[in-house]
Design a protein around this motif. Structure first.
Motif, PDB file in Angstrom:
ATOM      1  N   SER A  72       0.826  -1.207   0.000  1.00  0.00           N
ATOM      2  CA  SER A  72       0.000   0.000   0.000  1.00  0.00           C
ATOM      3  C   SER A  72       0.857   1.253   0.000  1.00  0.00           C
ATOM      4  O   SER A  72       0.577   2.219  -0.716  1.00  0.00           O
ATOM      5  N   MET A  73       1.904   1.229   0.802  1.00  0.00           N
ATOM      6  CA  MET A  73       2.782   2.390   0.873  1.00  0.00           C
ATOM      7  C   MET A  73       3.465   2.636  -0.474  1.00  0.00           C
ATOM      8  O   MET A  73       3.668   3.784  -0.885  1.00  0.00           O
ATOM      9  N   GLN A  74       3.808   1.546  -1.157  1.00  0.00           N
ATOM     10  CA  GLN A  74       4.425   1.727  -2.491  1.00  0.00           C
ATOM     11  C   GLN A  74       3.446   2.363  -3.456  1.00  0.00           C
ATOM     12  O   GLN A  74       3.825   3.201  -4.282  1.00  0.00           O
ATOM     13  N   ASP A  75       2.166   1.962  -3.358  1.00  0.00           N
ATOM     14  CA  ASP A  75       1.133   2.607  -4.184  1.00  0.00           C
ATOM     15  C   ASP A  75       1.074   4.097  -3.863  1.00  0.00           C
ATOM     16  O   ASP A  75       0.968   4.939  -4.758  1.00  0.00           O
ATOM     17  N   VAL A  76       1.137   4.398  -2.550  1.00  0.00           N
ATOM     18  CA  VAL A  76       1.085   5.802  -2.131  1.00  0.00           C
ATOM     19  C   VAL A  76       2.278   6.561  -2.710  1.00  0.00           C
ATOM     20  O   VAL A  76       2.140   7.663  -3.251  1.00  0.00           O
ATOM     21  N   TRP A  77       3.453   5.927  -2.606  1.00  0.00           N
ATOM     22  CA  TRP A  77       4.664   6.606  -3.102  1.00  0.00           C
ATOM     23  C   TRP A  77       4.635   6.781  -4.612  1.00  0.00           C
ATOM     24  O   TRP A  77       5.191   7.732  -5.151  1.00  0.00           O
TER      25      TRP A  77
END
Lengths: 231, 299
Positions: free
Chosen positions: A195-200
């Motif tokens: 999820s954090m990679q999607d955010v980034w």
């Protein structure tokens, strides 16, 4: 309740483990971040997952199980104050610790390493909250089941490394066996990293990992509440 | 005034009976001892009285309140020192007192307690750095910080050296002198004899005796001495409290109750009789326990 929070905050600051959970992810970030690419979307999510995982799987259960082992919860239940207040204060303080660790990572990454930071705040906050809830739930379950502080610590460490590996924090998932990488996406830290990679990457996080984290948070915390013992 | 009233208290764990009909009452202003060997049910009894455990049967009233249904109102008025309880290693003495004071609606000033309990110079010391005696004094201070009417002290001096035990005993007397009723749980006979106004002796989940320490020891005492060759002492058996006199050669054994020993020595002095090897065999609570249960009291 305010006094309880103040005293518990002081105790947390005096706890060497709290310093470690701030410094270990920072150390990893700085070591690997020296060669960071300007558009990198992988390293910071990994560092954030490590930070939240350390607090949730290591700090939280060790503190709570130690409090029970030392009879502190029991002693409190002989006063007009309710020992559940102590649990609430601890969970909130550990949340502050996780926030501080993540804030420190973002500040150093942004200011010193010149890393890319996401511009949209809301998806990041949502991912942080769900991931923290999932990992704290596991920490609470450890605290509920462990007979004492030392074994809570041991279980936390024992769980941390396989979960971190599955989540792709130790080795890029592309280099892992496909089935292991796929399983990893359904672990709390793996879902958090995804999820954090999607955010980034600037997008809206995929609902699947968000759902995975929410499911862990819900199911595991119910189990923790079910098994929790005051003494 | 009755402060604690326990009637026919029953409690079992996993089919094993721990308390088998315990009854006693504690009056205001006394130090009430609960004495018994390990596993007799002492701690379970006080835990039921403190509201930490729910009894299977019987009734408990503390200050007229039920420890379960009126728990919160009751906890404002009782102070507890638990066996095997610790504080966080890194909490400072003043922080612990300040924190526990904040739990009560009308706490005492903890600064006064620091002075009173000899902890003033340890104000900023961390719990982990305190000696056993200092920890114990801190626990007592924490039990008193809510300005309680009743204080429960469980195995207060276990693990303390003899000197620290003596000091702690004086402090417990001071609590009572300040008007607080004290319930003292102990497996030390000497402690109970020294401190308690009345004692309930527990054995295998029952109260086998309830009396003053002197009453428990009770019974006859024996006084022995050796006369100078040829001396005789008439009239010993007529002294108050004396129940029997036997003479074997120059050895005399006088049995009696209560304060008969001073009467005997005064009588000897009056008759200008010099004796040697004077001994009084005092029965102890250990003897009383053995007499009550048929077993010796082993710590």
């Amino acid at each position: 309740m305010t006094k309880l929070a103040v005293v518990e905050f002081k105790l947390l600051v005096r706890e060497p483990g709290a310093v470690f959970s701030l410094l270990i992810p920072l150390f990893i970030l700085v070591v690997f971040g020296s060669s960071i690419q300007p558009g990198d979307t992988v390293l910071l999510p990994i560092a954030l997952a490590i930070a939240v995982g350390l607090v949730g799987l290591y700090m939280l259960p060790t503190t709570l199980a130690t409090y029970r082992e030392r009879g502190i919860l029991r002693r409190m239940s002989t006063t007009p104050a309710r020992p559940v207040n102590l649990l609430v204060v601890q969970v909130l303080l550990q949340l502050v610790l996780a926030l501080a660790a993540c804030g420190l990572l973002l500040a150093v990454a942004g200011a010193v390493l010149g890393a890319h930071l996401p511009t949209r705040v809301l998806p990041g906050v949502l991912t942080f909250l769900l991931g923290t809830a999932a990992m704290f739930a596991i920490g609470l379950l450890i605290a509920a089941l462990a007979p004492n502080g030392r074994s809570a610590n041991g279980i936390g460490v024992l769980l941390y490394f396989p979960l971190a590996y599955l989540a792709g924090l130790m080795q890029p998932p592309s280099q892992m066996p496909a089935i292991v990488a796929a399983v990893g996406e359904y672990t709390p830290m793996g879902a958090f990293r995804l999820s954090m990679q999607d955010v980034w990457a600037g997008g809206v996080p995929d609902p699947l990992p968000l759902g995975v984290m929410a499911a862990y948070a819900l199911v595991v915390s119910v189990a923790a509440a079910r098994f929790f013992r005051w003494e | 005034m009755t402060v604690i009233d326990v009637t026919d208290l029953r409690k079992g764990y996993a089919g094993r009976t721990v308390l088998d009909g315990v009854s006693f009452s504690v009056e205001a202003g006394e130090i009430f001892g609960i004495l018994g060997p390990n596993g007799a049910g002492k701690t379970t009894t006080v835990e039921c009285v403190e509201g930490l455990r729910r009894p299977d049967g019987g009734s408990v009233r503390v200050l007229g309140l039920d420890p379960f249904t009126d728990g919160r109102a009751l906890r404002e008025q009782v102070g507890v020192q638990l066996q095997h309880t610790q504080l966080p290693e890194n909490i400072k003495v003043w922080e612990a007192l300040d924190l526990y004071a904040s739990f009560y609606a009308r706490p005492r000033d903890w600064r006064g307690l620091l002075e009173e309990w000899g902890l003033a110079d340890k104000r900023d010391a961390r719990f982990g750095k305190l000696s056993g005696g200092q920890r114990q004094r801190l626990f007592i201070a924490l039990a008193l910080v809510g300005d309680p009417r009743v204080a429960f002290l469980d195995e207060l001096t276990t693990g303390l050296d003899p000197q620290a035990r003596r000091v702690t005993w004086e402090l417990v007397k001071r609590i009572r002198d300040n008007g607080v009723t004290v319930v003292l749980v102990s497996h030390f006979m000497d402690e109970v004899e020294e401190l308690c106004d009345r004692v309930a002796v527990l054995d295998q989940g029952r109260v086998v005796a309830l009396d003053t320490p002197a009453g428990l020891v009770g019974g006859e005492q024996r006084m022995r001495f050796t006369l100078m060759a040829g001396d005789s002492v008439p009239g010993l058996d007529g002294l108050p409290g004396v129940t029997g006199v036997t003479r074997t050669g120059d050895r005399v054994v006088v049995t009696g109750r209560g304060d008969f020993a001073p009467a005997v020595t005064a009588h000897l002095a009056r008759h200008r009789v010099t004796v040697s090897d004077l001994r009084i065999d005092r029965r102890t609570l250990d003897d009383a326990f053995a007499a009550l249960t048929g077993r010796s009291f082993t710590n």
